[in-house]
Design a protein around this motif. Structure first.
Motif, PDB file in Angstrom:
ATOM      1  N   LEU A   1       0.832  -1.227  -0.098  1.00 16.86           N
ATOM      2  CA  LEU A   1      -0.048  -0.085  -0.040  1.00 16.86           C
ATOM      3  C   LEU A   1       0.857   1.248  -0.186  1.00 16.86           C
ATOM      4  O   LEU A   1       1.882   1.127   0.656  1.00 16.86           O
ATOM      5  N   TYR A   2       0.533   2.054  -0.869  1.00 16.63           N
ATOM      6  CA  TYR A   2       1.303   3.326  -1.143  1.00 16.63           C
ATOM      7  C   TYR A   2       0.919   4.476  -0.488  1.00 16.63           C
ATOM      8  O   TYR A   2      -0.067   5.013  -0.999  1.00 16.63           O
ATOM      9  N   MET A   3       1.708   5.077   0.616  1.00 16.43           N
ATOM     10  CA  MET A   3       1.024   6.420   0.988  1.00 16.43           C
ATOM     11  C   MET A   3       1.483   7.301   0.039  1.00 16.43           C
ATOM     12  O   MET A   3       0.659   8.486   0.264  1.00 16.43           O
TER      13      MET A   3
ATOM     14  N   LEU B   1      -1.997   7.514  -1.495  1.00 17.62           N
ATOM     15  CA  LEU B   1      -3.248   7.886  -0.682  1.00 17.62           C
ATOM     16  C   LEU B   1      -2.923   9.171  -0.123  1.00 17.62           C
ATOM     17  O   LEU B   1      -4.164   9.815  -0.181  1.00 17.62           O
ATOM     18  N   MET B   2      -1.899   9.756   0.304  1.00 10.42           N
ATOM     19  CA  MET B   2      -1.962  10.802   0.933  1.00 10.42           C
ATOM     20  C   MET B   2      -1.924  11.910  -0.018  1.00 10.42           C
ATOM     21  O   MET B   2      -2.513  13.221   0.269  1.00 10.42           O
TER      22      MET B   2
ATOM     23  N   GLY C   1      -3.542  12.035  -2.635  1.00 13.05           N
ATOM     24  CA  GLY C   1      -4.976  11.943  -3.210  1.00 13.05           C
ATOM     25  C   GLY C   1      -4.985  11.704  -4.691  1.00 13.05           C
ATOM     26  O   GLY C   1      -6.027  12.023  -5.374  1.00 13.05           O
TER      27      GLY C   1
ATOM     28  N   LYS D   1      -6.123   6.926  -6.212  1.00 11.15           N
ATOM     29  CA  LYS D   1      -6.335   6.334  -5.029  1.00 11.15           C
ATOM     30  C   LYS D   1      -6.662   4.721  -5.524  1.00 11.15           C
ATOM     31  O   LYS D   1      -6.272   3.772  -4.503  1.00 11.15           O
ATOM     32  N   GLN D   2      -7.271   4.603  -6.372  1.00 10.94           N
ATOM     33  CA  GLN D   2      -7.357   3.314  -6.610  1.00 10.94           C
ATOM     34  C   GLN D   2      -6.282   2.353  -7.120  1.00 10.94           C
ATOM     35  O   GLN D   2      -6.462   1.223  -6.986  1.00 10.94           O
TER      36      GLN D   2
ATOM     37  N   SER E   1      -3.277   2.693  -5.287  1.00  7.37           N
ATOM     38  CA  SER E   1      -2.514   2.923  -4.121  1.00  7.37           C
ATOM     39  C   SER E   1      -2.156   1.399  -3.659  1.00  7.37           C
ATOM     40  O   SER E   1      -1.104   1.475  -3.082  1.00  7.37           O
ATOM     41  N   LYS E   2      -2.691   0.180  -4.132  1.00  6.32           N
ATOM     42  CA  LYS E   2      -2.240  -1.179  -3.732  1.00  6.32           C
ATOM     43  C   LYS E   2      -1.484  -1.557  -5.082  1.00  6.32           C
ATOM     44  O   LYS E   2      -1.922  -1.287  -6.092  1.00  6.32           O
TER      45      LYS E   2
END
Ligand code: ZN
Length: 193
Positions: free
Chosen positions: A146-148, A151-152, A154, A157-158, A160-161
């Motif tokens: 999972l990538y911060m 995610l952070m 914005g 988002k889809q 981020s994994k």
């Protein structure tokens, strides 16, 4: 390590200034020291090598079955944004003659995770190291993360994994062996997949 502390502290102080902060205010006073310490730990993998981590734990054994260590937690830093990515690493190999103590595999993962990384290189480094050291009939490494930075910030988002896998030898050549491994790593209450 040797003198990099003060330099790192100075750089963090400058970084705080560039952010528009006042490095001298109470809450930030000790931040450069703390950050320098944290980075020393998070990048401690640069000061370790495969020999230190694995070699004393190598055994010669006639063992034919697949060796699987799954759900190895890791925390790393993406080299593009210097933000964390973290997840699980699953490893399997088909021994030829050499095996390695099971507790050493998480340590190997940790050594590569505690460097600036990209997912794909991390996966390749773990698999190629095991291939070189154990000369197994096959080795496979699956990394889910999972990538911060995604995610952070914005963005995407889809996406981020991410999951990457490296399959070498028997795992590449033999669909049954590959399927057996995938079955084994799915047989759990997975965090990410
Ligand atoms: Zn990133």
């Amino acid at each position: 390590m040797g003198g990099e502390g003060p330099t790192m502290e100075r750089l963090i102080r400058d970084l705080l200034k560039e952010m528009g902060e006042d490095p001298a205010r109470e809450g930030l006073e000790k931040t450069p020291t703390r950050v320098a310490k944290a980075w020393e730990y998070l990048t401690s993998g640069y000061r370790q090598n495969v020999h230190d981590v694995l070699n004393e734990a190598l055994l010669t054994e006639e063992y034919d079955e697949m060796v699987v260590v799954k759900d190895i937690d890791f925390y790393s830093i993406c080299e593009h944004h210097l933000l964390p990515f973290f997840g699980k690493c699953h490893i399997a190999y088909m021994p030829s003659r050499k095996i390695v103590g099971l507790t050493k595999l998480p340590r190997l993962v940790e050594m590569f995770a505690r460097r600036l990384q990209v997912h794909e290189r991390f996966t390749t480094q773990v698999s190629h190291t095991l291939e070189a050291v154990l000369q197994p009939r096959g080795v496979t490494v699956v990394v889910e993360a999972l990538y911060m930075c995604m995610l952070m910030r914005g963005v995407e988002k889809q996406n981020s994994k991410a999951v990457t896998s490296a399959m070498l030898g028997a795992f590449r050549e033999n669909a049954e062996t590959r399927a057996e491994f995938m079955e084994l790593i799915r047989a759990r209450g997975g965090l990410l997949i």
